[in-house]
Design a protein around this motif. Sequence first.
Motif, PDB file in Angstrom:
ATOM      1  N   ASN A  56       0.812  -1.221   0.000  1.00  0.00           N
ATOM      2  CA  ASN A  56       0.000   0.000   0.000  1.00  0.00           C
ATOM      3  C   ASN A  56       0.846   1.271   0.000  1.00  0.00           C
ATOM      4  OD1 ASN A  56      -2.782  -1.220   0.246  1.00  0.00           O
ATOM      5  ND2 ASN A  56      -1.845  -2.051   2.100  1.00  0.00           N
ATOM      6  N   ASN A  57       1.821   1.306  -0.881  1.00  0.00           N
ATOM      7  CA  ASN A  57       2.562   2.527  -1.152  1.00  0.00           C
ATOM      8  C   ASN A  57       2.445   2.815  -2.649  1.00  0.00           C
ATOM      9  OD1 ASN A  57       4.014   3.484   1.404  1.00  0.00           O
ATOM     10  ND2 ASN A  57       4.496   1.300   1.416  1.00  0.00           N
ATOM     11  N   SER A  58       3.301   3.661  -3.167  1.00  0.00           N
ATOM     12  CA  SER A  58       3.273   3.989  -4.604  1.00  0.00           C
ATOM     13  C   SER A  58       4.661   3.877  -5.210  1.00  0.00           C
ATOM     14  CB  SER A  58       2.718   5.409  -4.807  1.00  0.00           C
ATOM     15  OG  SER A  58       1.423   5.528  -4.271  1.00  0.00           O
ATOM     16  N   ILE A  59       5.400   2.867  -4.792  1.00  0.00           N
ATOM     17  CA  ILE A  59       6.769   2.685  -5.251  1.00  0.00           C
ATOM     18  C   ILE A  59       6.752   2.148  -6.681  1.00  0.00           C
ATOM     19  CG2 ILE A  59       8.968   1.550  -4.799  1.00  0.00           C
ATOM     20  CD1 ILE A  59       8.093   1.327  -1.858  1.00  0.00           C
ATOM     21  N   ALA A  60       7.442   2.830  -7.575  1.00  0.00           N
ATOM     22  CA  ALA A  60       7.491   2.437  -8.991  1.00  0.00           C
ATOM     23  C   ALA A  60       8.933   2.156  -9.372  1.00  0.00           C
ATOM     24  CB  ALA A  60       6.883   3.532  -9.862  1.00  0.00           C
ATOM     25  N   GLU A  61       9.396   0.948  -9.083  1.00  0.00           N
ATOM     26  CA  GLU A  61      10.779   0.579  -9.369  1.00  0.00           C
ATOM     27  C   GLU A  61      10.823  -0.734 -10.136  1.00  0.00           C
ATOM     28  OE1 GLU A  61      13.890   1.973  -8.861  1.00  0.00           O
ATOM     29  OE2 GLU A  61      12.697   3.776  -8.483  1.00  0.00           O
ATOM     30  N   ASP A  62      11.898  -0.934 -10.850  1.00  0.00           N
ATOM     31  CA  ASP A  62      12.167  -2.194 -11.532  1.00  0.00           C
ATOM     32  C   ASP A  62      13.152  -2.983 -10.674  1.00  0.00           C
ATOM     33  OD1 ASP A  62      12.958  -4.295 -13.112  1.00  0.00           O
ATOM     34  OD2 ASP A  62      13.167  -3.098 -14.941  1.00  0.00           O
ATOM     35  N   ILE A  63      12.695  -4.100 -10.109  1.00  0.00           N
ATOM     36  CA  ILE A  63      13.550  -4.888  -9.217  1.00  0.00           C
ATOM     37  C   ILE A  63      13.837  -6.270  -9.827  1.00  0.00           C
ATOM     38  CG2 ILE A  63      12.817  -3.708  -7.120  1.00  0.00           C
ATOM     39  CD1 ILE A  63      10.883  -5.991  -6.579  1.00  0.00           C
ATOM     40  N   SER A  64      13.719  -6.358 -11.145  1.00  0.00           N
ATOM     41  CA  SER A  64      13.866  -7.654 -11.816  1.00  0.00           C
ATOM     42  C   SER A  64      15.275  -8.220 -11.688  1.00  0.00           C
ATOM     43  CB  SER A  64      13.486  -7.519 -13.292  1.00  0.00           C
ATOM     44  OG  SER A  64      14.287  -6.535 -13.940  1.00  0.00           O
ATOM     45  N   ASN A  65      16.262  -7.382 -11.461  1.00  0.00           N
ATOM     46  CA  ASN A  65      17.638  -7.868 -11.370  1.00  0.00           C
ATOM     47  C   ASN A  65      18.043  -8.244  -9.951  1.00  0.00           C
ATOM     48  OD1 ASN A  65      18.146  -7.514 -14.132  1.00  0.00           O
ATOM     49  ND2 ASN A  65      18.614  -5.326 -13.815  1.00  0.00           N
ATOM     50  N   LEU A  66      17.130  -8.115  -8.995  1.00  0.00           N
ATOM     51  CA  LEU A  66      17.461  -8.382  -7.594  1.00  0.00           C
ATOM     52  C   LEU A  66      17.201  -9.842  -7.244  1.00  0.00           C
ATOM     53  CD1 LEU A  66      15.985  -5.228  -5.806  1.00  0.00           C
ATOM     54  CD2 LEU A  66      18.228  -5.537  -6.873  1.00  0.00           C
ATOM     55  N   LEU A  78       4.849  -6.889  -1.284  1.00  0.00           N
ATOM     56  CA  LEU A  78       5.022  -5.645  -2.043  1.00  0.00           C
ATOM     57  C   LEU A  78       3.730  -5.269  -2.758  1.00  0.00           C
ATOM     58  CD1 LEU A  78       8.485  -6.368  -3.736  1.00  0.00           C
ATOM     59  CD2 LEU A  78       8.038  -5.346  -1.505  1.00  0.00           C
ATOM     60  N   ASP A  79       2.612  -5.787  -2.340  1.00  0.00           N
ATOM     61  CA  ASP A  79       1.340  -5.585  -3.035  1.00  0.00           C
ATOM     62  C   ASP A  79       0.879  -4.131  -2.980  1.00  0.00           C
ATOM     63  OD1 ASP A  79      -0.922  -5.662  -0.546  1.00  0.00           O
ATOM     64  OD2 ASP A  79       0.948  -6.730  -0.167  1.00  0.00           O
ATOM     65  N   HIS A  80       0.033  -3.782  -3.944  1.00  0.00           N
ATOM     66  CA  HIS A  80      -0.555  -2.445  -4.047  1.00  0.00           C
ATOM     67  C   HIS A  80       0.512  -1.359  -4.147  1.00  0.00           C
ATOM     68  CE1 HIS A  80      -3.948  -4.801  -2.448  1.00  0.00           C
ATOM     69  NE2 HIS A  80      -4.723  -3.913  -3.056  1.00  0.00           N
ATOM     70  N   ASN A  81       1.412  -1.538  -5.142  1.00  0.00           N
ATOM     71  CA  ASN A  81       2.402  -0.531  -5.490  1.00  0.00           C
ATOM     72  C   ASN A  81       2.392  -0.365  -7.005  1.00  0.00           C
ATOM     73  OD1 ASN A  81       4.270   0.538  -3.172  1.00  0.00           O
ATOM     74  ND2 ASN A  81       3.894  -1.613  -2.657  1.00  0.00           N
ATOM     75  N   ASN A  82       3.453   0.206  -7.534  1.00  0.00           N
ATOM     76  CA  ASN A  82       3.567   0.395  -8.987  1.00  0.00           C
ATOM     77  C   ASN A  82       4.859  -0.216  -9.521  1.00  0.00           C
ATOM     78  OD1 ASN A  82       1.136   1.931  -9.172  1.00  0.00           O
ATOM     79  ND2 ASN A  82       2.251   3.709  -8.379  1.00  0.00           N
ATOM     80  N   PHE A  83       5.303  -1.325  -8.932  1.00  0.00           N
ATOM     81  CA  PHE A  83       6.524  -1.964  -9.398  1.00  0.00           C
ATOM     82  C   PHE A  83       6.359  -2.401 -10.847  1.00  0.00           C
ATOM     83  CE2 PHE A  83       7.126  -2.531  -4.788  1.00  0.00           C
ATOM     84  CZ  PHE A  83       8.455  -2.135  -4.683  1.00  0.00           C
ATOM     85  N   THR A  84       7.425  -2.215 -11.617  1.00  0.00           N
ATOM     86  CA  THR A  84       7.387  -2.538 -13.041  1.00  0.00           C
ATOM     87  C   THR A  84       8.483  -3.546 -13.374  1.00  0.00           C
ATOM     88  OG1 THR A  84       8.867  -0.693 -13.558  1.00  0.00           O
ATOM     89  CG2 THR A  84       6.494  -0.252 -13.624  1.00  0.00           C
ATOM     90  N   GLY A  85       8.548  -3.933 -14.664  1.00  0.00           N
ATOM     91  CA  GLY A  85       9.577  -4.865 -15.111  1.00  0.00           C
ATOM     92  C   GLY A  85       9.255  -6.283 -14.703  1.00  0.00           C
ATOM     93  N   GLY A  86      10.251  -7.139 -14.782  1.00  0.00           N
ATOM     94  CA  GLY A  86      10.060  -8.540 -14.450  1.00  0.00           C
ATOM     95  C   GLY A  86      10.069  -8.796 -12.960  1.00  0.00           C
ATOM     96  N   LEU A  87       9.701 -10.019 -12.605  1.00  0.00           N
ATOM     97  CA  LEU A  87       9.700 -10.423 -11.205  1.00  0.00           C
ATOM     98  C   LEU A  87      11.131 -10.614 -10.716  1.00  0.00           C
ATOM     99  CD1 LEU A  87       6.835 -13.077 -11.314  1.00  0.00           C
ATOM    100  CD2 LEU A  87       6.701 -10.788 -10.310  1.00  0.00           C
ATOM    101  N   PRO A  88      11.372 -10.365  -9.435  1.00  0.00           N
ATOM    102  CA  PRO A  88      12.717 -10.585  -8.888  1.00  0.00           C
ATOM    103  C   PRO A  88      12.972 -12.069  -8.672  1.00  0.00           C
ATOM    104  CG  PRO A  88      11.236  -9.910  -7.141  1.00  0.00           C
ATOM    105  CD  PRO A  88      10.438  -9.831  -8.421  1.00  0.00           C
ATOM    106  N   ASN A  89      14.237 -12.428  -8.537  1.00  0.00           N
ATOM    107  CA  ASN A  89      14.597 -13.777  -8.122  1.00  0.00           C
ATOM    108  C   ASN A  89      14.293 -13.918  -6.634  1.00  0.00           C
ATOM    109  OD1 ASN A  89      15.748 -14.774 -10.642  1.00  0.00           O
ATOM    110  ND2 ASN A  89      17.385 -13.277 -10.291  1.00  0.00           N
ATOM    111  N   ILE A  90      13.846 -15.098  -6.268  1.00  0.00           N
ATOM    112  CA  ILE A  90      13.398 -15.327  -4.892  1.00  0.00           C
ATOM    113  C   ILE A  90      14.212 -16.452  -4.273  1.00  0.00           C
ATOM    114  CG2 ILE A  90      11.424 -15.945  -3.445  1.00  0.00           C
ATOM    115  CD1 ILE A  90      11.076 -13.264  -4.728  1.00  0.00           C
ATOM    116  N   SER A  91      14.513 -16.295  -2.969  1.00  0.00           N
ATOM    117  CA  SER A  91      15.254 -17.315  -2.241  1.00  0.00           C
ATOM    118  C   SER A  91      14.425 -18.600  -2.133  1.00  0.00           C
ATOM    119  CB  SER A  91      15.581 -16.814  -0.834  1.00  0.00           C
ATOM    120  OG  SER A  91      15.983 -17.879   0.006  1.00  0.00           O
ATOM    121  N   PRO A  92      15.067 -19.779  -2.219  1.00  0.00           N
ATOM    122  CA  PRO A  92      14.352 -21.055  -2.050  1.00  0.00           C
ATOM    123  C   PRO A  92      13.688 -21.195  -0.695  1.00  0.00           C
ATOM    124  CG  PRO A  92      16.522 -21.424  -3.005  1.00  0.00           C
ATOM    125  CD  PRO A  92      16.489 -19.987  -2.570  1.00  0.00           C
TER     126      PRO A  92
END
Length: 863
Positions: free
Chosen positions: A486-496, A505-519
């Motif tokens: 519930n913020n308005s963060i508009a970043e591309d975190i696909s390389n993280l 991170l729901d209800h934001n404006n994140f763009t680009g691909g999905l980030p890599n996630i820990s197992p």
Amino acid sequence: MMTILTSQMSLFLLLLLFITTFHKTMCSNHTVVQCNEKDRETLLTFKHGINDSLGRISTWSTKNDCCAWEGVLCDNITNRVTKVDLNSNYLEGEMNLCILELEFLSYLDLSDNKFDVIRIPSIQHNITHSSKLVHLNLSSFNFDNTLHMDNLHWLSPFSTLKYLRLSGIDLHEETNWLQAVNTLPSLLELRLKSCNLNNFPSVEYLNLSSLVTLSLSRNNFTSYIPDGFFNLTKNLTYLYLRGSNIYDIPSSLLNLQKLRCLDLSQNYFMISSSIEYLNLSSLVTLSLSGNNFTSHIPDGFFNLTKDLTYLDLHESNIHGEIPSSLLNLQNLRHLYLSYNQLQGLIPNGIGQLPNIQYLDLSENELQGSIPTTLGNLSSLNWLFIGSNNFSGEISNLTFFKLSSLDSLDLSNSSFVFQFDLDWVPPFQLTYLSLENTNQGPNFPSWIYTQKSLQLLDLSSSGISLVDRNKFSSLIERIPNEIYLSNNSIAEDISNLTLNCSTLLLDHNNFTGGLPNISPMSNRIDLSYNSFSGSIPHSWKNLSELEVLNLWSNRLSGEVLTHLSASKRLLFMNLGENEFFGTIPISLSQNLQVVILRANQFEGTIPQQLFNLSYLFHLDLANNKLSGSLPHCVYNLTQMDTDHMDSWYVTTVVLFTKGQDYVYYVSPNRRTIDLSVNNLFGEVPLELFRLIQVQTLNLSHNNLTGRIPKTIGGMTNMESLDLSNNKFFGEIPQSMALLNFLGVLNLSCNNFDGKIPIGTQLQSFNASSYIGNPKLCGAPLNNCTTKEENPKTAKPSTENEDDDSIKESLYLGMGVGFAAGFWGICGSLFFIRKWRHACFRFIDRVGDKLYVTLIVKLNSFRRN
């Protein structure tokens, strides 16, 4: 030469001695010493009633020395059994206390198993008063009182017992439990937690002078503690009466001068004003949380003891202000006053508690600004003051000396945060919650300096701008939980690559691909963003994942093949994206929620999806699924029984009541939505036997067949939509039994006949039934006369039957008359003798009538 021979002889003798000694040693190490036969028989008798399904005591066999059995320890000299420790071995069946007949037994622990019955033999006759038992623990596994014990009289022979633990065993029939315990003169520790005790017996003549630890938590005394109860022992140092339904504290508590720890939490007594006269000078730990005081804290309450280091009064419905006597507790290190009704200001003297380490004042109604003296608490490790009515500013000066601060909670507050942009705090936090505070629009720069954060919560804090490099570095190094919802963060975190276990991170404006996630990730919510592209390859290793929410993004690709390793997955929401492919048969068997709505999934619905016994919410609407519904046993247990075991609740948009409708997905609502697909064929009867389903939507498909009468058993149904299909036949009368039905749509099918009469079915308007040309009855137009008025139609049928009967009667009478007439006339015509006799009979009758008539007329004339 003699010298050489002598040396060789000496060497030989030395070698022989060494071999002999070594041989004896080896033999002695391998000698099998049999344990006492009586001990062996007692242990085997005890084992006889046990169900050891896991084989935890498989070594208990006559083939082995009992001193080598699992959990058994013998004395090295006497070879008698002195210790039996079988705790937490999942043993089931009978707990036979014949094991207490082991003459030299000093330690017995059978706790945390799954026994369902206790057998108490007449052990008093088999145990001498020279018993060595010191430690006895029979505590139950789940504290659910499945184990029952009538009395405690069997304890009397164990005069050496020092530690007695019977927690979780139902002792409600033992009305004089304290008297039984009084027979144990050496007792140091007594734990009877959750034993369903319901009374404090008379204590006038009891003496437990050796007792130092007493735990009677989680019972149901429903009474006052007898005034002399704490005269039992003056050596008590630990007293636990948590959650035992106690109403008051007796004055004899003052006699416990050695008391160090007192836990009276979750009871129902009030803090009496007379408490200011109490003196517990040795008390260092006091827990009174979870009570219902409904009053303020007396000003002298904290004069009880000046040595108090731990004070817990959270969730006790305490009103009023924080009393000034709190400042007398100079040794206090832990103070928990959260979840109360405290009002007013934080005392300025709070800074005079030099040793305070944990301060929790959250979830109250405290007001005003934070006193500047709070910044003097250099030992403070934990500061939780969120969810109050504070106002004013918080700046660098507030935390000037808090170099030990580790956890900070300022959530749900109206503070004005005035931190310098280049401020570097004197602390390194592991826990930070600023949820629902006004931080934005810029991400707080001082948080970037925190290198040890394990949990960060900045949900609903008005943030829209971040320093890309610092922000990326920050969220990559947090290992546990990140909440930025519930913020308005508009970043591309696909390389993280994010290593946290919980990522929201729901209800934001994140763009680009999905980030890599820990197992090791457990919970992921990236819904209501603008993520695009396919699922990263790294997501195939999410073996610990339980919750996944990607609702309302721009994602595509064959997502379900990436989740085959997620065998622990409980909640899966992939709705409102552009995913495609088929639904695999290898989904997690633990799934409770499956939402694939509004994608491009195709193919048939696999049979395995209807065998998920924990599933309570299934939404496959608005896809390209085809084929018929599986005809199999629908093992959807959660949709067929009242029991529900789930914790996850979320909000989604569903088309369920004729419009887009936002509601909570929760275990209290069972849902099946297969609408807007290309499904065809008849609906299996098994689907209409899921009696706990509340929302069923099969609309906009090509389904056919009749609605079965079993639908009347789905009495919890609240929303039913079968519109725009090819269903036919009559609407079953059993649907009138659906008393909770609030939404109904049967339109655009081929139903015929009359709509059943029922309170619910007639309450809907005509739009629920239109598009069925042969359907009639309220609320649609009237049926034909014959069908419209069943009460009239029935008598009409009866009249028709009566007319037929009358016609048959008249016809029979006519035929009978004709037969009789022609039978007589025919005989007279063909038989002359009968004909002459008939004529003579008629003449005689005529003559008699004539004579009679003349006589009557003459007599009338004379008169």
